[in-house]
Write a protein that holds these residues in place. Sequence first.
Motif, short mmCIF file in Angstrom:
data_model
loop_
_atom_site.label_atom_id
_atom_site.label_comp_id
_atom_site.label_asym_id
_atom_site.label_seq_id
_atom_site.Cartn_x
_atom_site.Cartn_y
_atom_site.Cartn_z
N ALA A 41 66.78 67.20 -4.39
CA ALA A 41 65.49 67.58 -3.80
C ALA A 41 64.77 66.34 -3.26
CB ALA A 41 64.63 68.31 -4.83
N ALA A 42 64.85 65.24 -4.00
CA ALA A 42 64.21 64.00 -3.54
C ALA A 42 64.87 63.50 -2.26
CB ALA A 42 64.30 62.93 -4.64
N ILE A 43 66.19 63.59 -2.19
CA ILE A 43 66.90 63.18 -0.97
C ILE A 43 66.48 64.07 0.19
CG2 ILE A 43 69.17 63.06 0.14
CD1 ILE A 43 70.27 62.28 -2.68
N GLU A 44 66.40 65.36 -0.07
CA GLU A 44 66.00 66.31 0.98
C GLU A 44 64.59 66.01 1.50
OE1 GLU A 44 66.62 69.06 3.75
OE2 GLU A 44 68.12 68.43 2.29
N ARG A 45 63.68 65.63 0.59
CA ARG A 45 62.32 65.28 1.01
C ARG A 45 62.31 64.04 1.89
NH1 ARG A 45 61.21 66.76 -4.31
NH2 ARG A 45 61.30 64.60 -5.00
N GLU A 46 63.24 63.13 1.63
CA GLU A 46 63.32 61.88 2.38
C GLU A 46 64.11 61.99 3.68
OE1 GLU A 46 62.08 58.72 1.69
OE2 GLU A 46 60.94 59.52 0.02
N MET A 47 64.79 63.11 3.92
CA MET A 47 65.66 63.24 5.09
C MET A 47 64.97 62.97 6.42
SD MET A 47 68.76 63.32 4.40
CE MET A 47 69.40 63.65 6.03
N PRO A 48 63.74 63.41 6.66
CA PRO A 48 63.10 63.07 7.93
C PRO A 48 63.00 61.55 8.15
CG PRO A 48 61.88 64.82 6.85
CD PRO A 48 62.90 64.33 5.87
N VAL A 49 62.72 60.82 7.10
CA VAL A 49 62.63 59.36 7.20
C VAL A 49 64.02 58.77 7.45
CG1 VAL A 49 62.06 57.22 5.96
CG2 VAL A 49 60.56 59.22 5.78
N ILE A 50 65.01 59.28 6.74
CA ILE A 50 66.37 58.78 6.91
C ILE A 50 66.84 59.02 8.34
CG2 ILE A 50 68.77 59.11 6.19
CD1 ILE A 50 67.57 59.82 3.36
N ARG A 51 66.60 60.23 8.86
CA ARG A 51 67.01 60.52 10.24
C ARG A 51 66.30 59.61 11.24
NH1 ARG A 51 66.10 66.02 8.67
NH2 ARG A 51 68.04 66.89 7.95
N ALA A 52 65.01 59.38 11.03
CA ALA A 52 64.24 58.52 11.94
C ALA A 52 64.74 57.07 11.85
CB ALA A 52 62.75 58.60 11.61
N GLU A 53 65.09 56.61 10.65
CA GLU A 53 65.63 55.25 10.51
C GLU A 53 66.97 55.12 11.23
OE1 GLU A 53 65.60 54.86 6.26
OE2 GLU A 53 63.68 53.81 6.26
N VAL A 54 67.81 56.15 11.12
CA VAL A 54 69.10 56.12 11.81
C VAL A 54 68.89 56.11 13.32
CG1 VAL A 54 71.20 57.47 12.27
CG2 VAL A 54 70.40 57.15 9.92
N GLU A 55 67.95 56.90 13.80
CA GLU A 55 67.66 56.93 15.24
C GLU A 55 67.20 55.56 15.73
OE1 GLU A 55 64.68 59.03 18.48
OE2 GLU A 55 64.70 59.77 16.42
N LEU A 56 66.30 54.93 14.99
CA LEU A 56 65.82 53.59 15.37
C LEU A 56 66.96 52.59 15.34
CD1 LEU A 56 63.51 51.72 16.16
CD2 LEU A 56 62.97 51.48 13.73
#
Length: 92
Positions: A29-44
Amino acid sequence: MSHTHPDPWAETPGPGLHPDREPTEAELAAIEREMPVIRAEVELLDVRIALLDRQVYPIDAKRFRRAQRRLMVARARVSNRAQCPALVGGAL
């Protein structure tokens, strides 16, 4: 006599981690909450990699700024949700 030395490149689990167990529901659940940040970091990171060996054009600078902005927004949303857990379902 045979001496064995530990492999310095072998993966060792961090503190509190056990290699033979699956993540708990809370960890997932914690990973899922962080997924928007992870995706944005990968995009950058993708944008940065693309710009490593070429000239930067105005459209590239715009793409970079857009990726930075998405990361800041994602971090703010995750942070706000952590501070206000009553907001569920993407209310922010």
